[in-house]
Scaffold this motif. Structure first.
Motif, mmCIF file in Angstrom:
data_model
loop_
_atom_site.group_PDB
_atom_site.id
_atom_site.type_symbol
_atom_site.label_atom_id
_atom_site.label_comp_id
_atom_site.label_asym_id
_atom_site.label_seq_id
_atom_site.Cartn_x
_atom_site.Cartn_y
_atom_site.Cartn_z
ATOM 1 N N LYS B 163 0.863 -1.179 0.000
ATOM 2 C CA LYS B 163 0.000 0.000 0.000
ATOM 3 C C LYS B 163 0.898 1.228 0.000
ATOM 4 O O LYS B 163 1.805 1.355 0.797
ATOM 5 N N ILE B 164 0.606 2.130 -0.880
ATOM 6 C CA ILE B 164 1.364 3.375 -0.899
ATOM 7 C C ILE B 164 0.721 4.320 0.101
ATOM 8 O O ILE B 164 -0.480 4.569 0.046
ATOM 9 N N LYS B 165 1.540 4.783 1.011
ATOM 10 C CA LYS B 165 0.972 5.670 2.020
ATOM 11 C C LYS B 165 1.954 6.797 2.295
ATOM 12 O O LYS B 165 3.120 6.559 2.583
ATOM 13 N N CYS B 166 1.461 7.964 2.187
ATOM 14 C CA CYS B 166 2.305 9.126 2.414
ATOM 15 C C CYS B 166 2.551 9.292 3.902
ATOM 16 O O CYS B 166 1.634 9.175 4.709
ATOM 17 N N SER B 170 -0.739 10.836 5.007
ATOM 18 C CA SER B 170 -1.404 9.545 4.944
ATOM 19 C C SER B 170 -2.207 9.340 3.664
ATOM 20 O O SER B 170 -3.051 8.455 3.588
ATOM 21 N N GLY B 171 -1.987 10.133 2.692
ATOM 22 C CA GLY B 171 -2.676 9.950 1.414
ATOM 23 C C GLY B 171 -2.070 8.785 0.660
ATOM 24 O O GLY B 171 -1.045 8.238 1.052
ATOM 25 N N ASP B 172 -2.729 8.381 -0.449
ATOM 26 C CA ASP B 172 -2.189 7.228 -1.178
ATOM 27 C C ASP B 172 -1.225 7.671 -2.281
ATOM 28 O O ASP B 172 -1.392 7.367 -3.446
ATOM 29 N N HIS B 173 -0.236 8.431 -1.899
ATOM 30 C CA HIS B 173 0.821 8.782 -2.835
ATOM 31 C C HIS B 173 2.143 8.721 -2.088
ATOM 32 O O HIS B 173 2.171 8.539 -0.879
ATOM 33 N N PRO B 179 1.694 16.960 -1.646
ATOM 34 C CA PRO B 179 1.532 18.403 -1.845
ATOM 35 C C PRO B 179 1.884 19.209 -0.602
ATOM 36 O O PRO B 179 2.148 20.410 -0.685
ATOM 37 N N PHE B 180 1.875 18.552 0.569
ATOM 38 C CA PHE B 180 2.166 19.274 1.815
ATOM 39 C C PHE B 180 3.601 19.085 2.236
ATOM 40 O O PHE B 180 3.966 19.366 3.359
ATOM 41 N N LYS B 181 4.403 18.564 1.318
ATOM 42 C CA LYS B 181 5.767 18.200 1.651
ATOM 43 C C LYS B 181 6.528 19.349 2.299
ATOM 44 O O LYS B 181 7.263 19.176 3.263
#
Lengths: 335, 318
Positions: B163-166, B170-173, B179-181
């Motif tokens: 699972k891709i999880k930021c 916690s978004g799926d990217h 974008p909030f990096k």
């Protein structure tokens, strides 16, 4: 390659044999019945009735007239191939694990099981080639295996030696005339039963299969290990293919041991190794139980395998089988 | 010269089963039993029961010869759940002529015996069937190629399952694509949870950031002068950038190495998403800047794997 499935047996197959011309396949299983099949189309020629227990072994005489069987009803029987008539019954104290005719068909060998009070032995009978004749009940030879019981045995070229594989993983060479043990050598891992012994066409070497997951090619004269084929599963059978330099190994985890090992599908495959390079070159799947026996057509055009699943699968090789060559072989062929 | 002999109806059949997806295994057996009964064979009681069952009312099997030389066989059976099944199979029979030696030719003429006695010539459907086609192509290095295949598949499956999880939102990217990096610190990090305003009113003195929660280890040193510029500043001040990291390194390796100098709060090792291998750089955050400074000094030039690490303080994110 479209295999022919023979489903004439109700229980696990124990041995499958081609006759010398390769047109008939004989199969025995634990269901007490012997079946004869035409190899080219899988048509059943007939069945042989009389045994009262599981059958362990079958062999056909070189002229395809007589059939010998042995089983757990402590008898070894001789049949007329053509009609299914019982010709002779030999009674023993224990079951018969292996029978084999000598190359000229004049002798028949049987391996008896070891049981409390009875040591394992190898017995030899002289066979009258006349189908009408009364066969003798007198043993021509009896070899008692005092150390470790024999599990498989066969006659060498010219019926000069009897070669036997033992329960402890060793192989013995006996004089076929006197029954004297010439020598015994530990070939497979200790206490790993030799499960099969099959000859090359000229019987100057043979292959043994063992529970130690390997098969070995040995010379008849001095039991020297020429080649070792290492696999990842206990082996029940090994055969040498004529025409092409391959060996076919069959095995698989026994049903009773399945829970102790990984249940990975696909260990129930016939494994093809190159006889010279000892490298695996392919597998043929199909059975859904361990392979108990593999037999090769004497002309090298196909093979049959009998499985714990109760099926015999008869395969006729296609072109890729015959075409395959290693680079070095190809160079040699082009010279 | 051995006589040429008509040998077999080799079943080079390409049969298709329509109307039913699953052919019941009993299919063959039942039909053959019926046929054998027709020729007057004695049956036992177990089979006799079938007489009254719907089995008896089924239409008899049909064989139709097609124009193109193939045969169509239609058989009917009843499945265990009572559904009637019509099986249509088209069989193409090829006659293979082969020259065999006289012995074989003679044996071919033998009468059947035993259980096969008085059965018709040709394979019986109850004992003989044709399996599915098996492709057998011997090859050198079979084992290696088979293993390669399975390994590749395994990797593919792993990727599929992963699972891709930021780690920031916690978004799926991927975290790097977040974008909030630039505006948020990774979740679970010391300055992470950004809940402006509604936290407990304990102020850690970090002031400008407006974060309401202050981790315990920072509370005592709230007013330290060096802390300025906000929460990211603090994070960066105790974070080391480690470059020239070996490809095969794991985060745990780095954590083990760097925790010698103090409490490591975060280790981030950049990995390639395709291969799962390290990209060659990592960030290590300490709870305390002095530990970080010590580590920076000691670990710069440290040989790890086959490479020499370069350690410096992370530059302030812009």
């Amino acid at each position: 390659m479209r295999p022919i499935l023979l489903s004439g047996h109700e229980r696990a197959l124990t041995q499958v044999k081609y006759n010398a011309d390769g047109d008939i396949i004989f199969s025995v299983s634990k269901d007490h019945v012997v079946c004869a099949w035409f190899s080219h189309n899988g048509e059943r020629l007939g069945t042989y009735h009389g045994h009262q227990g599981a059958l362990w072994t079958v062999d056909v005489s070189p002229n395809s007239e007589m059939l010998a069987t042995g089983g757990a009803d402590n008898t070894m029987r001789l049949w007329e191939v053509k009609t299914g008539k019982l010709l002779k019954t030999w009674d023993f104290a224990t079951s018969i694990k292996r029978v084999e005719f000598s190359p000229d068909g004049r002798q028949l060998l049987g391996v008896t099981e070891k049981r409390s009070g009875h040591l394992g032995s190898i017995v030899v009978y002289d066979i009258d080639l006349d189908i009408e004749a009364e066969q003798t009940s007198e043993q021509a030879l009896r070899i008692v295996c005092e150390d470790s019981k024999a599990t498989v045995a066969g006659f060498s070229y010219g019926a000069r030696y009897i070669i036997a594989g033992h329960e402890d993983g060793s192989v013995s060479q006996y004089d076929a005339k006197t029954g004297e043990l010439i020598f015994n050598t530990q070939v497979h891992e200790a206490d790993m039963m030799v499960t099969d012994l099959q000859w090359s066409p000229d019987r100057t070497y043979f292959i043994t299969a063992s529970k130690d997951k390997s098969a070995k090619l040995l010379t008849t004269n001095d039991l020297e290990v020429l080649k070792t084929y290492q696999t990842d599963t206990p082996l029940n059978s090994a055969a040498i293919t004529p025409v092409k330099d391959y060996v076919i190994l069959g095995g698989g985890q026994a049903a009773m041991d399945v829970t102790t090992t990984s249940a990975r599908q696909g260990k129930f495959e016939a494994r093809f190794y190159h006889k010279i390079f000892m490298e695996e070159i392919g597998r043929v799947r199909g059975h859904f139980g361990p392979l108990n026996y593999v037999a090769v057509h004497p002309k090298g055009t196909g093979y049959a395998s009998g499985g714990e699943d109760g099926y015999v699968r008869v395969h006729h090789f296609d072109k890729p089988y015959f075409d395959f060559m290693y680079e070095v072989e190809r160079e040699q062929a082009n010279l | 010269m051995p006589p040429p002999e008509l040998l077999s109806l080799s079943s080079n059949d390409s049969y298709t089963s329509t109307t039913t997806r699953r052919i019941h295994p009993q299919l063959h057996i039942k039909n053959s039993l019926k046929m054998s009964r027709a020729v007057g064979r004695t049956t036992d009681w177990a089979e006799e029961e079938d007489e009254d069952s719907p089995q008896a009312q089924l239409p008899p099997p049909q064989t139709i010869k097609n124009k193109d030389g193939t045969e169509t066989t239609i058989t009917y059976t009843i499945r265990e759940d009572g559904k009637k099944i019509k099986t249509t199979r088209r069989i193409k029979k090829t006659i293979v002529k082969r020259v065999v030696n006289p012995r074989e030719a003679e044996r071919k003429e033998w009468a059947k015996f035993g259980q096969e006695k008085s059965k018709a010539i040709g394979p019986q459907s109850d004992t003989t069937s044709v399996g599915e086609n098996i492709v057998f192509r011997p090859m050198a290095n079979w084992k290696a190629s088979a293993e390669d295949k399975s390994e590749n598949e395994k990797k593919k499956n792993n990727l599929k399952d992963a699972k891709i999880k930021c780690r920031i939102c916690s978004g799926d990217h991927w975290t790097t694509k977040c974008p909030f990096k630039d505006t948020m610190a990774p979740e679970g990090d010391n300055a992470g949870a950004e809940v402006p305003g509604d936290g407990p009113d304990e102020q850690g003195g970090l002031g400008q950031g407006g974060s309401s929660y202050v981790p315990p280890h920072l509370r005592g040193r709230g007013g330290a002068g060096e802390k300025m510029g906000g929460k990211y500043e603090r994070d960066d001040l105790a974070t080391l950038r480690v470059t020239n990291v070996s490809e095969i390194a794991e985060e745990q390796d780095l954590r083990d190495m760097f925790s010698r100098f103090g409490h490591v709060t975060r280790v981030f090792l950049a990995k390639d998403r395709e291969t799962g291998r390290a990209k060659g750089f990592a960030f290590v955050s300490y709870a305390d800047r002095t530990d970080a400074a010590k580590a920076c000094e000691k670990m710069d030039g440290f040989g790890f794997g086959h490479l020499i690490l370069r350690v410096e303080f992370a530059k302030k994110a812009t």
